[in-house]
Write a protein that holds these residues in place. Structure first.
Motif: not given
Length: 450
Positions: A389-415
């Motif tokens: 199933a779609p894992d919103l929490a994991a996507a957010r965690a990846v984006c926050n982890g990447l931010k802490d390492r100096g790379f800015l992304t976001s999460n999107a999509g239908a879910f």
């Protein structure tokens, strides 16, 4: 002569958050923002960033820490672009007025934008945002066809006025928004029936489109247009069943409707070609462009045949105080000059293909990384839970982890479970190579291996 995209001459951003910047936010800036804007104005990340400067594909926070911007499509030719900044400053120091005077530069920009499309495009209506440009497109289609019915996908977003916003998150079969009907967005990752693929999958999604068209005709609205982001960006950049977009366009036209391509996210070289519709295989009647056109100067456009545009103009008194201005013309020409002189379409195709291949090679390396897809410099990584199933929490965690390492992304999509990677077109091979170990380290940490 084209200029190569410069490789990074500095070391990659140091890992770890910027504690002083975060402290300043919690020490008063965030509170002031909530008071000034009203609480609820969106911010990215668990610990918001205080960004004060940009250069190319990089952003810098209040403490001077550098981040690689892998999200913003507004500054498509780079933050602080010298050509654009000089053109804006020169024009503002010379003349800036509304659109009801003759000015050659804005006329030439319209000719130039129309010329980037095929024979179907001759005329342009400029505005200031993608929302405005999409509203013009919808009204234009309704006036041209004499019908009101608008088709969209069930996970789309095209803007935030009452008319355009009526399509956002509209469930298939819903009558929530009169005059609009949605259909399930096509994809190959989650199919309507297990085992469907190829031509059979295409047909299954076309049935959904047919049902939406039947509902519009039964309601008396008829079919004015199908509006779609050419690469289904807000739906999560799905891989499409073969031939779907071309077949869908044929079906809509057979019932008298027009095709509107929303290229605000997919256009201006984002996919490695000028337009997303070139990648997904259809020809529109009306094209909407926005954010990247001015590299920060509000500039958008609705482009169509002269007949469609003049029908709209004859039945409205549409004007926009800030659109079709000399300032917009200066920014618009500078952006196109940068894309062409630096061969940024080729850069988007080359660097995007490298990064996509690397991300696809990582699918399955960690349990939650289920898919990597996209085209050019617009990629997505789908995160799922143990049950798929779609894992919103994991996507957010990846984006926050990447931010802490100096790379800015976001999460999107239908879910909202797709890590969204959409850097400026000046994003370099070196930036892509620096991102991959940060991505790996982020996933390792999330899975207890880091």
């Amino acid at each position: 002569m084209s200029r190569p995209i410069p490789r990074s001459s500095a070391t990659p951003p140091a890992p770890g958050p910027s504690p002083t910047g975060a402290l300043r936010l919690s020490d008063g800036l965030l509170e002031r923002r909530n008071r000034a804007f009203g609480a609820g104005a969106a911010l990215f990340y668990e610990t918001p960033l205080h960004i004060v400067r940009g250069e190319g594909a990089w952003l810098f926070d209040v403490d001077g820490r550098r981040y690689v911007d892998m999200y913003n499509n507004v500054p498509c030719v780079g933050h602080g672009n010298p050509r654009v900044a000089e053109a804006i400053g020169r024009q503002q120091g010379t003349l800036n007025v509304h659109s009801r005077y003759l000015h050659e530069d804005i006329i030439r920009l319209a000719e130039r934008v129309a010329g980037l499309h095929g024979d179907f495009a001759q005329s342009v209506i400029f505005s200031c945002s993608g929302t405005e440009a999409n509203e013009i497109a919808l009204r234009m289609a309704r006036m041209a066809t004499g019908r009101r019915g608008i088709l969209c996908t069930d996970a789309t977003y095209h803007g935030n006025t009452e008319l355009v916003g009526a399509m956002s998150g509209l469930p298939a079969g819903s009558e929530r928004s009169p005059g609009f009907r949605s259909f399930p967005f096509p994809q190959t990752f989650r199919t309507p029936e297990p085992g469907l693929s190829g031509a059979a999958l295409t047909e299954a999604y076309l049935v959904g489109l047919d049902r939406a068209m039947d509902a519009l005709e039964a309601s008396g609205d008829g079919i004015a247009a199908l509006i779609v982001c050419s690469i289904l960006a807000n739906e999560g950049l799905p891989d499409l069943p073969p031939g779907f977009m071309g077949r869908a366009a044929e079906r809509v036209r057979a019932r008298g409707g027009l095709i509107i391509a929303d290229e605000v996210q997919s256009g201006y070289g984002r996919t490695g070609q000028w337009w997303g519709y070139q990648v997904t295989g259809f020809t529109p009647d009306i094209v909407v462009t926005g954010k990247p056109m001015g590299n920060g100067v509000p500039l958008a456009a609705t482009t169509a045949s002269r007949a469609l545009v003049e029908t709209f103009r004859s039945r409205t008194r549409y004007f926009n105080t800030f659109a079709s201005s000399p300032l917009q013309a200066a920014a618009g020409h500078a952006v196109l000059d940068e894309i062409e002189s630096r061969d940024l379409l080729a850069n988007a195709g080359r660097v995007g293909a490298f990064l996509k291949a690397e991300l696809k090679a990582r699918v399955g390396r960690w349990p939650g990384v289920a898919d990597a897809r996209g085209c050019g410099l617009f990629l997505g990584v789908e995160m799922v839970g143990p049950d798929g199933a779609p894992d919103l929490a994991a996507a957010r965690a990846v984006c926050n982890g990447l931010k802490d390492r100096g790379f800015l992304t976001s999460n999107a999509g239908a879910f909202n479970n797709v890590v969204k990677i959409r850097p400026p077109l000046v994003f370099s091979q070196a930036d892509a190579e620096a991102f991959l170990p940060a991505f790996d380290a982020t996933l390792d940490t999330l899975h207890g291996a880091g």
